[in-house]
Motif scaffolding. Structure first.
Motif, PDB file in Angstrom:
ATOM      1  N   GLU A 124       0.826  -1.210   0.000  1.00 40.47           N
ATOM      2  CA  GLU A 124       0.000   0.000   0.000  1.00 40.47           C
ATOM      3  C   GLU A 124       0.859   1.259   0.000  1.00 40.47           C
ATOM      4  O   GLU A 124       0.586   2.206  -0.754  1.00 40.47           O
ATOM      5  N   ALA A 125       1.897   1.292   0.823  1.00 45.66           N
ATOM      6  CA  ALA A 125       2.735   2.496   0.903  1.00 45.66           C
ATOM      7  C   ALA A 125       3.455   2.748  -0.414  1.00 45.66           C
ATOM      8  O   ALA A 125       3.595   3.902  -0.849  1.00 45.66           O
ATOM      9  N   ARG A 128       0.900   4.172  -2.920  1.00 48.48           N
ATOM     10  CA  ARG A 128       0.599   5.580  -2.643  1.00 48.48           C
ATOM     11  C   ARG A 128       1.727   6.489  -3.138  1.00 48.48           C
ATOM     12  O   ARG A 128       1.474   7.523  -3.779  1.00 48.48           O
ATOM     13  N   GLY A 179       9.121   6.143  -2.596  1.00 45.39           N
ATOM     14  CA  GLY A 179       8.668   6.335  -1.225  1.00 45.39           C
ATOM     15  C   GLY A 179       9.775   6.392  -0.197  1.00 45.39           C
ATOM     16  O   GLY A 179       9.497   6.549   0.995  1.00 45.39           O
ATOM     17  N   VAL A 183      10.012   2.541   2.919  1.00 45.91           N
ATOM     18  CA  VAL A 183       8.912   2.018   2.090  1.00 45.91           C
ATOM     19  C   VAL A 183       9.439   0.973   1.116  1.00 45.91           C
ATOM     20  O   VAL A 183       8.830  -0.088   0.915  1.00 45.91           O
TER      21      VAL A 183
END
Length: 282
Positions: A124-125, A128, A179, A183
């Motif tokens: 998910e990170a 994003r 990220g 991440v």
């Protein structure tokens, strides 16, 4: 929803049959348009799947083709099925439903990614951070919806009858800090864990391999359970998505993927490289 039964694949079958029946009747698109008193562009858009097909459209077209009653009933029902809503329709504002529908119907997916981790294997990170970089003007709500869609797609890998995924990832995708280090380290651990699942084959094409078969860019080959549903090659680009369905195109990309797999590290060596890069980040 059983694989192969979604509206996306049913629409593909329908428009393929409509095109085949028109050609068997020795009619051009212009001939059909004249008989139905509509534009040739409408018939063309129907046959290429760019617009929806109503049961009335199917009846009118099959009448022009002289189709028998059994064919008429079968294709009218297919038109009704193709108009049903699927779970991914609610994400139509952030992603093209056609690809998601094909993916949901697929029995096997082969994909090469050169710069990013494949969407089905993203954390998910990571997702994003990637969305924010690629779509800097996307608001929080849009980012959340795109993340939600990607996570919903990933459920295909853990179903009772899971999607079989063979992913080849360039080493560049492992080393690009999407990220930031934390991440990315988490993403690499997730990637390595995914590669241990029985339905997932994960390979890395290392820098040491030099030039390789897929240097032109990423692609996805989607194969379906039924022989009546030929494989599709999907190419994503900033100017729009491209679907290649002709057998020579599918064969060319299938051969490219086979050569790419032979040039890449095997799954065990790929796992070792992923672990090594993760440790470097730590």
């Amino acid at each position: 929803m059983p694989r192969g039964s979604s509206p996306t694949l049913r629409k593909r079958r329908l428009v393929g049959e409509l095109r085949r029946l028109r050609e068997a009747a020795d009619l051009t698109i212009e001939d059909v348009a004249a008989r139905l008193e509509c534009s040739a562009s409408k018939i063309s858009r129907i046959e290429t799947g760019r617009v929806g097909v109503t049961p009335r459209d199917v009846r009118d077209m099959l009448a022009a083709y002289g189709a028998d009653r059994g064919t008429l009933d079968e294709l009218v029902q297919l038109a009704r099925d193709a108009r049903r809503r699927a779970w991914w329709d609610e994400f139509g504002d952030v992603a093209p439903g056609r690809y998601v529908g094909f993916e949901a119907d697929a029995e096997r997916v082969r994909t090469y990614q050169g710069l990013t981790v494949p969407g089905l294997l993203q954390s998910e990170a990571y997702t994003r951070a990637l969305i924010r970089a690629v779509l800097p003007h996307a608001g929080p709500t849009e980012v959340d919806r795109r993340v939600e869609l990607r996570q919903a797609r990933q459920a295909l890998l853990v179903e009772d009858d899971p999607l079989r995924l063979h992913a080849v990832v360039d080493e560049a995708a492992l080393r690009r800090l999407v990220g930031g280090p934390e991440v990315m380290a988490d993403q690499l651990r997730r990637l390595d864990e995914a590669g241990r699942r029985p339905n997932i084959t994960l390979q890395v094409v290392s820098f040491e391999a030099g030039a390789h078969a897929a240097m032109d860019g990423p692609f996805v080959i989607l194969s379906f359970p039924e022989q009546t549903d030929p494989a599709v090659v999907y190419l994503e680009s900033p100017r729009g998505d491209v679907y290649l369905e002709q057998p020579p195109d599918v064969a060319r990309y299938s051969d490219m993927f086979a050569r790419l797999g032979a040039e890449s590290l095997d799954p065990d060596a790929s796992s070792a490289l992923i672990g090594r890069v993760a440790r470097e980040l730590a």
